[in-house]
Enzyme design. Structure first.
Site, PDB file in Angstrom:
ATOM      1  N   PHE A 268       1.168  -1.259  -0.013  1.00  0.00           N
ATOM      2  CA  PHE A 268       0.085   0.012  -0.076  1.00  0.00           C
ATOM      3  C   PHE A 268       1.055   1.105  -0.046  1.00  0.00           C
ATOM      4  O   PHE A 268       0.289   2.512   0.398  1.00  0.00           O
ATOM      5  CB  PHE A 268      -1.151   0.029   1.232  1.00  0.00           C
ATOM      6  CG  PHE A 268      -2.263  -0.827   0.971  1.00  0.00           C
ATOM      7  CD1 PHE A 268      -3.533  -0.254   0.691  1.00  0.00           C
ATOM      8  CD2 PHE A 268      -2.093  -2.258   0.746  1.00  0.00           C
ATOM      9  CE1 PHE A 268      -4.592  -0.828   0.368  1.00  0.00           C
ATOM     10  CE2 PHE A 268      -3.171  -2.769   0.577  1.00  0.00           C
ATOM     11  CZ  PHE A 268      -4.454  -2.239   0.576  1.00  0.00           C
ATOM     12  N   GLY A 276      -9.712   3.368  -4.315  1.00  0.00           N
ATOM     13  CA  GLY A 276     -11.267   3.534  -4.619  1.00  0.00           C
ATOM     14  C   GLY A 276     -11.961   2.118  -4.023  1.00  0.00           C
ATOM     15  O   GLY A 276     -11.295   1.646  -2.957  1.00  0.00           O
ATOM     16  N   CYS A 279     -14.621   0.101   0.279  1.00  0.00           N
ATOM     17  CA  CYS A 279     -14.005   0.282   1.451  1.00  0.00           C
ATOM     18  C   CYS A 279     -13.255   1.572   2.083  1.00  0.00           C
ATOM     19  O   CYS A 279     -13.642   2.374   2.707  1.00  0.00           O
ATOM     20  CB  CYS A 279     -13.317  -0.928   1.779  1.00  0.00           C
ATOM     21  SG  CYS A 279     -14.395  -2.450   1.802  1.00  0.00           S
ATOM     22  N   ARG A 346     -17.506   0.131  -7.465  1.00  0.00           N
ATOM     23  CA  ARG A 346     -18.076   1.205  -6.682  1.00  0.00           C
ATOM     24  C   ARG A 346     -16.718   2.029  -6.400  1.00  0.00           C
ATOM     25  O   ARG A 346     -15.792   1.654  -5.871  1.00  0.00           O
ATOM     26  CB  ARG A 346     -18.544   0.380  -5.436  1.00  0.00           C
ATOM     27  CG  ARG A 346     -19.741  -0.297  -5.726  1.00  0.00           C
ATOM     28  CD  ARG A 346     -20.390  -0.823  -4.570  1.00  0.00           C
ATOM     29  NE  ARG A 346     -19.597  -2.091  -4.165  1.00  0.00           N
ATOM     30  CZ  ARG A 346     -20.047  -3.134  -3.171  1.00  0.00           C
ATOM     31  NH1 ARG A 346     -20.996  -2.701  -2.487  1.00  0.00           N
ATOM     32  NH2 ARG A 346     -19.287  -4.022  -3.001  1.00  0.00           N
TER      33      ARG A 346
HETATM   34  N1  LIG Z   1     -16.409  -5.462  -0.003  1.00  0.00           N
HETATM   35  C1  LIG Z   1     -15.227  -5.700   0.789  1.00  0.00           C
HETATM   36  O1  LIG Z   1     -14.169  -5.882   0.244  1.00  0.00           O
HETATM   37  C2  LIG Z   1     -15.317  -5.558   2.114  1.00  0.00           C
HETATM   38  C3  LIG Z   1     -14.219  -5.892   2.973  1.00  0.00           C
HETATM   39  C4  LIG Z   1     -14.385  -5.829   4.175  1.00  0.00           C
HETATM   40  C5  LIG Z   1     -15.603  -5.306   4.865  1.00  0.00           C
HETATM   41  N2  LIG Z   1     -16.837  -4.824   4.082  1.00  0.00           N
HETATM   42  C6  LIG Z   1     -17.963  -4.355   4.533  1.00  0.00           C
HETATM   43  O2  LIG Z   1     -18.872  -5.097   4.580  1.00  0.00           O
HETATM   44  C7  LIG Z   1     -20.132  -4.692   4.171  1.00  0.00           C
HETATM   45  C8  LIG Z   1     -20.869  -5.413   3.276  1.00  0.00           C
HETATM   46  O3  LIG Z   1     -19.866  -5.150   2.217  1.00  0.00           O
HETATM   47  P1  LIG Z   1     -20.076  -5.839   0.548  1.00  0.00           P
HETATM   48  O4  LIG Z   1     -19.095  -5.167  -0.151  1.00  0.00           O
HETATM   49  O5  LIG Z   1     -20.330  -7.129   0.776  1.00  0.00           O
HETATM   50  O6  LIG Z   1     -21.548  -5.044   0.272  1.00  0.00           O
HETATM   51  P2  LIG Z   1     -22.553  -5.472  -0.796  1.00  0.00           P
HETATM   52  O7  LIG Z   1     -23.367  -4.305  -0.966  1.00  0.00           O
HETATM   53  O8  LIG Z   1     -21.897  -6.232  -2.024  1.00  0.00           O
HETATM   54  O9  LIG Z   1     -23.556  -6.369  -0.177  1.00  0.00           O
HETATM   55  C9  LIG Z   1     -24.464  -6.214   0.809  1.00  0.00           C
HETATM   56  C10 LIG Z   1     -25.709  -6.997   0.651  1.00  0.00           C
HETATM   57  O10 LIG Z   1     -26.643  -6.799   1.481  1.00  0.00           O
HETATM   58  C11 LIG Z   1     -28.005  -6.947   1.141  1.00  0.00           C
HETATM   59  N3  LIG Z   1     -28.862  -6.220   2.040  1.00  0.00           N
HETATM   60  C12 LIG Z   1     -28.978  -4.957   2.304  1.00  0.00           C
HETATM   61  N4  LIG Z   1     -29.822  -4.535   3.193  1.00  0.00           N
HETATM   62  C13 LIG Z   1     -30.442  -5.858   3.454  1.00  0.00           C
HETATM   63  C14 LIG Z   1     -31.323  -6.004   4.384  1.00  0.00           C
HETATM   64  N5  LIG Z   1     -32.039  -5.221   5.545  1.00  0.00           N
HETATM   65  N6  LIG Z   1     -31.513  -7.487   4.635  1.00  0.00           N
HETATM   66  C15 LIG Z   1     -31.028  -8.241   3.888  1.00  0.00           C
HETATM   67  N7  LIG Z   1     -30.177  -7.934   3.107  1.00  0.00           N
HETATM   68  C16 LIG Z   1     -29.861  -6.777   2.717  1.00  0.00           C
HETATM   69  C17 LIG Z   1     -27.743  -6.218  -0.303  1.00  0.00           C
HETATM   70  O11 LIG Z   1     -28.709  -6.588  -1.116  1.00  0.00           O
HETATM   71  C18 LIG Z   1     -26.487  -6.793  -0.712  1.00  0.00           C
HETATM   72  O12 LIG Z   1     -26.688  -8.067  -1.437  1.00  0.00           O
HETATM   73  C19 LIG Z   1     -20.120  -3.080   4.247  1.00  0.00           C
HETATM   74  O13 LIG Z   1     -19.993  -2.744   5.646  1.00  0.00           O
HETATM   75  C20 LIG Z   1     -18.703  -3.295   3.896  1.00  0.00           C
HETATM   76  O14 LIG Z   1     -17.962  -1.869   4.305  1.00  0.00           O
HETATM   77  C21 LIG Z   1     -16.481  -4.939   2.601  1.00  0.00           C
END
Ligand SMILES: NC(=O)c1ccc[n+]([C@@H]2O[C@H](COP(=O)([O-])OP(=O)(O)OC[C@H]3O[C@@H](n4cnc5c(N)ncnc54)[C@H](O)[C@@H]3O)[C@@H](O)[C@H]2O)c1
Length: 458
Positions: A268, A276, A279, A346
């Site tokens: 990093f 971007g 996260c 995103r």
């Molecule tokens: N993407 C990453 O690399 C990553 C890594 C670590 C932590 N995170 C954290 O984890 C969390 C999820 O990230 P992501 O990338 O998987 O998000 P994402 O948007 O890909 O997935 C979230 C899912 O939750 C569902 N959802 C939303 N509201 C809901 C509800 N009320 N009931 C049931 N399902 C619902 C959505 O339809 C979606 O499919 C975030 O807080 C993110 O910051 C993400």
């Protein structure tokens, strides 16, 4: 132990399938019925290395099941992982409405004890609010809820590998029982008792990851603090790049040598177009907001965020300087995803770059190995081509905005011959200046000596 995973995005799908591979029974749900139908149909709605094979195996063996009925998943589970999104609001705070919706659902539907685990990234003190919501909305007041925080550190692109081989597993708890439950749940991961889809036939020897037990607030802070620090490192490297451009150094040489110091580390610490994704940018914003509200001035992070936003300006400056008139210039774009090996766009810098180029009147053609479907939703009228050579054809400039390995391996001589002007602006410092120089390109990147050959015929 029966598990429910609520939210089948990147984190939910990886968590659910990997914990099923580790031997647990998992029911995964999402309020997006189409997404669940897709998963029930055996298709994975995201691109993530090895995820399809893990999901396929554990579904076939009956340890992972998908349901569109979120209430059913709650009722069946002993441990519920909340993996819903926490996107930024307009003010930069984390939008916790999905977390609250899930909390209300759990409170309403539970008639047996539940351990409710925050896996989503949330600001410190969310655990307190979650506990309160579970209490005030509980239909059955005799039900005992425990809350824990188990932040996820996986990186898109290597998410399955990261889940099976974490550096550390952090659990924030407020009682021994929850700690014990989470220890048992993660024991197969800690002890290497799973079929690793990444390493065949055996995983390389590695130290056992540390199981870090903290308070809930500390665990929540650890996640924001980690991501913010990574953002700081990238912005630091980017300011160094600007300095190198002024003073004649080469940022790759500088950051490499700086990173060899184990107290600093080379990861990093890479200059380019900036960070971007879903996260880093949002977590830094949310952390700044959280600090502001706590009366702590986190100017350090504000500066890291400002530097990061400025990277797009810096790239546009380079393009303008090279092209002079932007209107009707043909620009080819290699890479849209926010990083390689994911289809996630995103908050990808490429999206903003493309938007700004088009606003200047440029004609943009783009390609990405995995992110084209998602890009089409954002830019329905953008020319998206599968073949990178077609993207280069007749272009006045070619931009590298995501460092996919496929791009490194292109026939660059052919690319040069396809272009109207052999100008490459490498937003990721992916290629070597000397190689591009040898091929006769005008080549620009961040913080490295530039080379513009005298035009000649090839
Ligand atoms: N993407 C990453 O690399 C990553 C890594 C670590 C932590 N995170 C954290 O984890 C969390 C999820 O990230 P992501 O990338 O998987 O998000 P994402 O948007 O890909 O997935 C979230 C899912 O939750 C569902 N959802 C939303 N509201 C809901 C509800 N009320 N009931 C049931 N399902 C619902 C959505 O339809 C979606 O499919 C975030 O807080 C993110 O910051 C993400």
């Amino acid at each position: 132990m029966k598990l429910a995973v609520i939210g089948c995005g990147y984190v939910g799908l990886v968590t659910g399938s990997c914990l099923a591979e580790a031997g647990h029974e998992v029911l995964a749900t999402d309020n997006d019925a189409f997404r669940i139908a897709t998963l029930q149909d055996g298709k994975i709605p995201i691109y993530e290395l090895h995820l399809d094979s893990v999901v396929e195996t554990v579904v076939r063996e009956g340890r992972l099941r998908f349901t569109a009925d979120c209430a059913e998943a709650v009722r069946a589970a002993d441990v519920i992982f909340i993996c819903v999104g926490t996107p930024p609001t307009d003010s930069g705070d984390a939008d916790l409405s999905a977390i609250e919706n899930v909390a209300r659902l759990i409170a309403r539907e539970s008639s047996t004890p539940k351990l409710v685990v925050e896996k989503s990234t949330v600001p410190a003190q969310t655990g307190e609010q979650l506990k309160r919501a579970l209490q005030v909305y509980a239909r059955n007041t005799d039900v005992k809820f425990h809350v824990a925080s188990n932040p996820e550190f996986l990186r898109e692109g290597t998410a399955v590998e990261d889940f099976f081989h974490p550096d550390r597993i952090v659990v924030g708890v407020e009682d021994k029982e929850s700690e014990q439950q989470l220890r048992e749940l993660y024991a197969p991961i800690l002890e290497g008792r799973f079929r690793c889809p990444v390493h065949q036939p055996n995983c390389p020897p590695a130290a056992t990851p540390e199981f870090v037990v903290t308070t809930i607030a500390s665990a929540e802070l650890i996640k924001h603090a980690s991501n913010s620090f990574l953002g700081l490192k990238i912005s630091y490297a980017n300011v160094l790049a600007d300095l190198c451009e002024r003073l004649g150094g080469n940022v790759d040489e500088v950051t490499r040598a700086v990173g060899l110091d184990p107290r600093i580390g080379g990861q990093f610490l890479k200059a380019g177009l900036g960070f971007g994704g879903f996260c880093l940018p949002k977590d830094i914003q949310a952390f700044i907001k959280l600090a502001d509200r706590a009366g702590i001035e986190f100017g350090l992070l504000k500066e890291a965020e400002r530097v990061n936003k400025q990277r797009i300006d810096r790239l546009l400056e380079k393009i303008k300087k090279a092209l002079w008139v932007m209107k009707e210039k043909q620009i080819g774009v290699l890479g849209i995803a926010f990083k390689p090996n994911t289809d996630d766009i995103r908050l990808a810098p490429a999206i903003e770059v493309i938007r700004r180029l088009r606003a200047e009147g440029c004609v943009v053609r783009a390609t990405d190995p995995e992110a084209m479907t998602r890009a089409r939703v954002v830019f329905p009228d953008l020319s998206l081509l599968v073949d990178p050579y077609e993207v280069a054809r007749g272009a006045d400039a070619l931009l590298i905005l995501t460092e996919w390995e496929q791009f490194r391996r292109l026939d660059w001589k052919r690319i040069r011959n396809e272009m109207a002007r052999p100008l490459v602006i490498d937003g990721r410092n992916m290629l070597r200046t000397a190689d591009m120089q040898a091929l006769g390109f005008e080549y620009m990147s961040f913080g490295r000596p530039e080379f513009a050959p005298v035009p000649s015929k090839f």
